[in-house]
Design an enzyme around this catalytic site. Structure first.
Site, PDB file in Angstrom:
ATOM      1  N   ASP A 293      21.441  15.574  28.261  1.00 34.15           N
ATOM      2  CA  ASP A 293      22.408  14.472  28.383  1.00 34.15           C
ATOM      3  C   ASP A 293      21.851  13.509  29.428  1.00 34.15           C
ATOM      4  OD1 ASP A 293      24.675  12.890  28.218  1.00 34.15           O
ATOM      5  OD2 ASP A 293      25.949  14.228  29.391  1.00 34.15           O
TER       6      ASP A 293
ATOM      7  N   ARG B 200      40.643   9.547  27.571  1.00 36.86           N
ATOM      8  CA  ARG B 200      39.331   9.613  28.242  1.00 36.86           C
ATOM      9  C   ARG B 200      39.496   8.944  29.596  1.00 36.86           C
ATOM     10  NH1 ARG B 200      33.385   7.962  26.139  1.00 36.86           N
ATOM     11  NH2 ARG B 200      33.670  10.042  25.287  1.00 36.86           N
TER      12      ARG B 200
ATOM     13  N   HIS C 275      34.062  17.872  28.557  1.00 42.35           N
ATOM     14  CA  HIS C 275      34.043  17.106  27.302  1.00 42.35           C
ATOM     15  C   HIS C 275      34.198  18.095  26.137  1.00 42.35           C
ATOM     16  CE1 HIS C 275      33.572  13.832  24.709  1.00 42.35           C
ATOM     17  NE2 HIS C 275      32.319  13.472  24.918  1.00 42.35           N
TER      18      HIS C 275
ATOM     19  N   CYS D 211      24.583  14.684  23.209  1.00 44.15           N
ATOM     20  CA  CYS D 211      25.916  14.181  22.849  1.00 44.15           C
ATOM     21  C   CYS D 211      25.889  12.698  22.505  1.00 44.15           C
ATOM     22  CB  CYS D 211      26.879  14.439  23.990  1.00 44.15           C
ATOM     23  SG  CYS D 211      26.360  13.692  25.548  1.00 44.15           S
TER      24      CYS D 211
ATOM     25  N   ARG E 242      31.846  15.035  15.098  1.00 44.81           N
ATOM     26  CA  ARG E 242      32.983  14.690  15.950  1.00 44.81           C
ATOM     27  C   ARG E 242      34.181  14.339  15.065  1.00 44.81           C
ATOM     28  NH1 ARG E 242      32.002  12.719  21.137  1.00 44.81           N
ATOM     29  NH2 ARG E 242      34.250  12.855  21.293  1.00 44.81           N
TER      30      ARG E 242
ATOM     31  N   GLN F 160      33.466  17.191  22.288  1.00 42.28           N
ATOM     32  CA  GLN F 160      32.024  17.087  22.048  1.00 42.28           C
ATOM     33  C   GLN F 160      31.444  18.464  21.763  1.00 42.28           C
ATOM     34  OE1 GLN F 160      29.835  14.255  22.102  1.00 42.28           O
ATOM     35  NE2 GLN F 160      28.593  15.840  21.146  1.00 42.28           N
TER      36      GLN F 160
HETATM   37  N1   CP Z   1      29.402  11.512  22.925  1.00 44.65           N
HETATM   38  C1   CP Z   1      30.414  10.682  23.210  1.00 44.65           C
HETATM   39  O1   CP Z   1      31.500  11.087  23.646  1.00 44.65           O
HETATM   40  O2   CP Z   1      30.141   9.377  22.951  1.00 44.65           O
HETATM   41  P1   CP Z   1      31.023   8.114  23.333  1.00 44.65           P
HETATM   42  O3   CP Z   1      30.943   7.946  24.820  1.00 44.65           O
HETATM   43  O4   CP Z   1      30.400   6.972  22.590  1.00 44.65           O
HETATM   44  O5   CP Z   1      32.446   8.362  22.908  1.00 44.65           O
HETATM   45  N1  NVA Z   2      27.867  12.858  30.589  1.00 44.41           N
HETATM   46  C1  NVA Z   2      28.116  11.639  29.856  1.00 44.41           C
HETATM   47  C2  NVA Z   2      28.644  11.960  28.488  1.00 44.41           C
HETATM   48  C3  NVA Z   2      28.917  10.766  27.632  1.00 44.41           C
HETATM   49  C4  NVA Z   2      29.482  11.116  26.308  1.00 44.41           C
HETATM   50  C5  NVA Z   2      29.100  10.780  30.625  1.00 44.41           C
HETATM   51  O1  NVA Z   2      30.079  11.303  31.131  1.00 44.41           O
HETATM   52  O2  NVA Z   2      28.871   9.575  30.730  1.00 44.41           O
END
Ligand code: CP
Ligand code: NVA
Length: 310
Positions: A230, A108, A135, A270, A298, A138
């Site tokens: 989101d 990530r 993502h 998400c 997930r 997700q």
């Molecule tokens: N939805 C998601 O990816 O959550 P986190 O940021 O907690 O991993």
């Molecule tokens: N769009 C959000 C998703 C988090 C899972 C971010 O990137 O922070």
């Protein structure tokens, strides 16, 4: 297994065939059942997944770490301060070295190109656990969740309300791949990236589904089977949060907006959610909301991904 995905990276849903997507869903369903019934299996016995996080995470970290453990393997967590990467070592050398120790890498980070480069130089599968652009894990979990609830995907309409961000981009890829209609409603200047939209339109043509990018959230939710939102400011955009609260104030998923969706609409997010901003409690806590099923899935979907590619 019908489709051989061994050694493949999971960087974008756009890279997956429809058969591969449904193979992931089939394996996820079977792994979920095995977990619920306590059936023993250790498909990834002795395998190690390295997990690199340059941004925080609750779901992604815990679902991957628990997932690899349940599969008989081991998950090793690094935040960027733990590694030489980005300090005294480049992506090329890091990828080469990690490939000598590990069986898979989940990452990530901010730059999508970094994940592409990591995968290019690594000789083990690389899984995208979120970048500024996409993502995919997700959205594969989201589609699996919709399939569980509705028994089909093709022909359903998903309305995404809010920022044209990483989640919106992967939804564009995912919905178009499986033949769901998708309408994204964002404020002017915050629409999804053109290259992603063009790609989704191209994919949707084959499936006979629709891709629309508009600015009116009421128009978007009209007759929607799924309403998705989101956060207005993603990780890394904290400094813009105040400005974005103003720009997005008419994009809240609230009782007024949701009236225009189908009566049996599904609400998805998400998570993490900023309650009172992009969604209100009455919606996210309503019987139509499936946000915690998405979060649970997930685990099952990512286990399937790991089993198939590692
Ligand atoms: N939805 C998601 O990816 O959550 P986190 O940021 O907690 O991993
Ligand atoms: N769009 C959000 C998703 C988090 C899972 C971010 O990137 O922070």
């Amino acid at each position: 297994m019908a489709v051989n995905m061994k050694g493949k990276d999971l960087i974008s849903i756009a890279d997956l065939s429809l058969e591969e997507i449904y193979e992931i869903f089939d394996v996820a369903k079977s792994l979920k059942r095995k977990l619920y019934t306590g059936e023993e299996h250790h498909y990834l016995k002795g395998k190690t997944l390295g997990m690199i996080f340059s941004k925080p995470s609750t779901r992604t970290r815990i679902s991957f770490e628990t997932g690899i453990y349940q599969l008989g393997g081991y998950g090793m967590y690094f935040n960027q301060n733990d590694l030489q990467l980005g300090k005294s070592e480049n992506i090329h050398d890091t990828a080469k070295v990690l490939s000598r120790y590990l069986d898979g890498i989940m990452i990530r980070t901010f730059s999508h190109q970094d994940v592409i480069d990591l995968a290019k130089y690594a000789t083990i599968p690389v899984i995208n656990g979120l970048t500024d652009l996409l993502h995919p894990c997700q959205v594969l979990s989201d589609l699996f969740t919709i399939l569980e609830k509705r028994n089909k995907l093709q022909g359903l309409k998903l309305a995404y309300i809010g920022d044209g961000n990483n989640v919106a981009h992967s939804l564009l890829h995912g919905c178009s791949k499986v033949g769901m209609d998708i309408v994204v409603a964002s404020p002017k200047g915050y629409e999804p990236k053109k290259e992603i939209v063009d790609n989704a339109i191209e994919i949707a043509k084959y499936m006979g589904s629709k891709v629309e990018i508009i600015n009116d959230p009421f128009e978007a939710v009209k007759n929607a089977d799924v309403v998705y939102t989101d956060v207005w400011a993603s990780m890394g955009q904290e400094k813009e949060a105040e400005e974005r609260r103003k720009v997005f104030k008419n994009y809240q998923v609230n009782l007024e907006l949701i009236k225009h969706a189908k009566d049996d609409y599904l609400f998805m997010h998400c998570l993490p959610a900023h309650r009172g901003e992009e969604v209100i409690d009455e919606i996210i806590d309503s019987p139509n909301s499936i946000v915690f099923d998405e979060a649970e899935n997930r685990l099952h979907v990512q286990k399937a991904i790991m089993v198939l590619i590692m």
